[in-house]
Each structure stands twice: as C-alpha cells, then as structure tokens.
Design an enzyme around this catalytic site. Structure first.
Site, PDB file in Angstrom:
ATOM      1  N   HIS A  31       0.882  -1.202  -0.146  1.00  0.00           N
ATOM      2  CA  HIS A  31      -0.150   0.153  -0.016  1.00  0.00           C
ATOM      3  C   HIS A  31       1.013   1.166  -0.080  1.00  0.00           C
ATOM      4  O   HIS A  31       1.668   1.447   0.890  1.00  0.00           O
ATOM      5  CB  HIS A  31      -1.006   0.190   1.061  1.00  0.00           C
ATOM      6  CG  HIS A  31      -1.953   0.992   1.177  1.00  0.00           C
ATOM      7  ND1 HIS A  31      -3.319   0.981   0.465  1.00  0.00           N
ATOM      8  CD2 HIS A  31      -2.066   2.234   1.894  1.00  0.00           C
ATOM      9  CE1 HIS A  31      -3.879   2.151   0.756  1.00  0.00           C
ATOM     10  NE2 HIS A  31      -3.251   2.863   1.460  1.00  0.00           N
ATOM     11  N   MET A  35       0.339  11.551  -0.729  1.00  0.00           N
ATOM     12  CA  MET A  35      -0.166  12.787  -0.174  1.00  0.00           C
ATOM     13  C   MET A  35       0.433  13.989  -0.634  1.00  0.00           C
ATOM     14  O   MET A  35       1.535  13.978  -0.915  1.00  0.00           O
ATOM     15  CB  MET A  35      -0.049  12.787   1.502  1.00  0.00           C
ATOM     16  CG  MET A  35      -0.378  11.384   2.011  1.00  0.00           C
ATOM     17  SD  MET A  35      -0.288  11.473   3.655  1.00  0.00           S
ATOM     18  CE  MET A  35      -0.696   9.986   4.333  1.00  0.00           C
ATOM     19  N   MET A  66      -4.116  10.383  -1.912  1.00  0.00           N
ATOM     20  CA  MET A  66      -4.883  11.437  -0.920  1.00  0.00           C
ATOM     21  C   MET A  66      -4.425  12.829  -1.402  1.00  0.00           C
ATOM     22  O   MET A  66      -3.570  13.623  -1.123  1.00  0.00           O
ATOM     23  CB  MET A  66      -4.558  10.946   0.541  1.00  0.00           C
ATOM     24  CG  MET A  66      -5.056   9.872   1.030  1.00  0.00           C
ATOM     25  SD  MET A  66      -4.564   9.464   2.625  1.00  0.00           S
ATOM     26  CE  MET A  66      -3.176   8.689   2.200  1.00  0.00           C
ATOM     27  N   ASP A 173      -8.673   0.966   6.084  1.00  0.00           N
ATOM     28  CA  ASP A 173      -7.320   1.623   6.068  1.00  0.00           C
ATOM     29  C   ASP A 173      -7.021   2.533   7.470  1.00  0.00           C
ATOM     30  O   ASP A 173      -8.226   3.627   7.506  1.00  0.00           O
ATOM     31  CB  ASP A 173      -6.823   2.550   4.994  1.00  0.00           C
ATOM     32  CG  ASP A 173      -5.375   3.108   4.811  1.00  0.00           C
ATOM     33  OD1 ASP A 173      -4.890   2.902   6.038  1.00  0.00           O
ATOM     34  OD2 ASP A 173      -5.184   3.941   3.888  1.00  0.00           O
TER      35      ASP A 173
END
Length: 228
Positions: A31, A35, A66, A173
């Site tokens: 994963h 960001m 994100m 998550d």
C-alpha cells in the site's frame, strides 16, 4: 474467503524502500500512500518513487491517492506501475469517468471515502469499481487510533455490495492491528491496510501472516460471509 493484507510503506524506512518491500514479501499488495499537502496536511511521495518501487519488487502496488485533482494525476500512477489506484471521491470531479480510465489503462479502480463521507449516495457507482476503501481514521497521517464508529459504515457497505451481487473488494485503512482487524473482518472488510502493525514488528513478514490468520478466522464466522 481469503483476507488480503496490504502493508503500508508510510510506516517503512523511506531510505530503504526496496529492502522494506522485500521484508513483507508474503503480502498481497504494498500500500503506497500518496499525499500532496493540499487534500491532506502531509506530503509523501509521487510518481518517480512509485516507478522505482515497481521495478524493485514483485509485490503489486496499491496506490492510495490522497491528493487534489485525482482526475488529472491518477492515470500517471497506472503508467508508473501501480496495479490498483484509489482516488478519493471527495476530490474527484468525475469519479465514474476516472474509474473507467484507470481500468482502461489496466489497473484496478478503487474509490476511497473519508470517515464523514457516507456510502449511500455512491451506491450507483459501485459497479464501476474493483475496490472500495473505507477510511477508519482521518487521512493524512500514519499511526492514528482506529475509529470504531466506522464499523457500522463497513457493514452497510458490505450489504450494498451483496445487494448488487458485486465482486467488489472492501478495504479498510487506519489503525488496523491485531486488536482491531477481527472487528473489521466481522463487519465485512476483506482487504486490510496495516502500517505500524507490520513495520513496527520485529518480524514484518510474520506480522503479515498473523494478521491474515486473524482476519480469515473472523471472516469464517462472520454472518456476511457465511451466506456469501
């Protein structure tokens, strides 16, 4: 049903990413948290690091974006080598079009929901997706405490998946650990992102195996799986 464990490299040593990927060689996916310091208040890594990581490991990459403007950037992560790309519905201008573009480029399309974002308005979008991510912390930082109030949302999402007869993975998550993973599995999750619970362990590979065993045991007893 098999549970999937996706170690989050946000909790790994960024100076040794290739070695850290190798340390969890038994994981289903890696994963990768991307960001941008705009959508969330943190800045991590981008396309060049994903490209390098994809060359350094045989474990497929699960990129969680994100970021603002995922419609513009998400396809580049597929081109960089990601096998699954997750965008936030709160940031996407055209989520259906984006999911179709990700799939057309050869990756699994996934949509993420922040804790305060309900699933129900997006029920009609589910057939366009390969995975749905329910955030069990506020996105932006690793090491946060699991939000138990997300469990009913996971259950409702699993019910919608069953209602439409979809083969849709349901990922969680945030704060996933030995003390929370069974509750997530019982509620309906089948893909689990674990950061510090894996990379903070003395043996990360063993931590992956132990978490998978816990999740599969809980799933075997879960009402949603028994009549699947």
């Amino acid at each position: 049903m098999a549970a999937q464990i996706n170690p989050s490299i946000l909790s790994a040593d960024f100076a040794r990413l290739a070695d850290e990927a190798e340390a969890v060689g038994g994981a289903d996916w890696l994963h990768v948290d991307v960001m941008d310091n705009h959508f969330v208040p943190n800045l991590t890594l981008g396309v060049p690091v994903v490209e390098s990581l994809a060359r350094a490991t045989d474990t497929p990459l699960d990129c969680h974006l994100m970021i603002e403007a995922p419609d513009r950037w998400a396809p580049q992560y597929v081109e960089a080598g990601a096998g699954s790309v997750t965008f936030h519905v709160e940031a996407a201008a055209a989520p259906v079009r984006l999911a179709r573009e990700i799939r057309a480029k050869g990756a699994r399309a996934s949509m993420a929901l922040k804790p305060a974002t309900p699933i129900e308005p997006y029920e009609d979008l589910l057939p366009e997706l390969d995975m749905l991510l329910i955030m069990t912390v506020e996105p932006g930082f690793g090491g946060q405490a699991f939000l138990d109030i997300m469990l009913p949302k996971i259950r409702r999402t699993r019910e919608l998946i069953k209602k439409h007869g979809l083969e849709l993975w349901l990922q969680v998550d945030g704060g996933v650990s030995a003390s929370t993973i069974e509750r997530c599995a019982d509620a309906g999750a089948d893909v689990f992102v674990a950061g510090s619970a894996v990379y903070g362990a003395s043996d990360p590979a063993e931590a992956v195996r132990a978490l998978r065993t816990q999740a599969e045991a809980a799933t075997a007893k879960a009402s949603w799986a028994c009549d699947h």
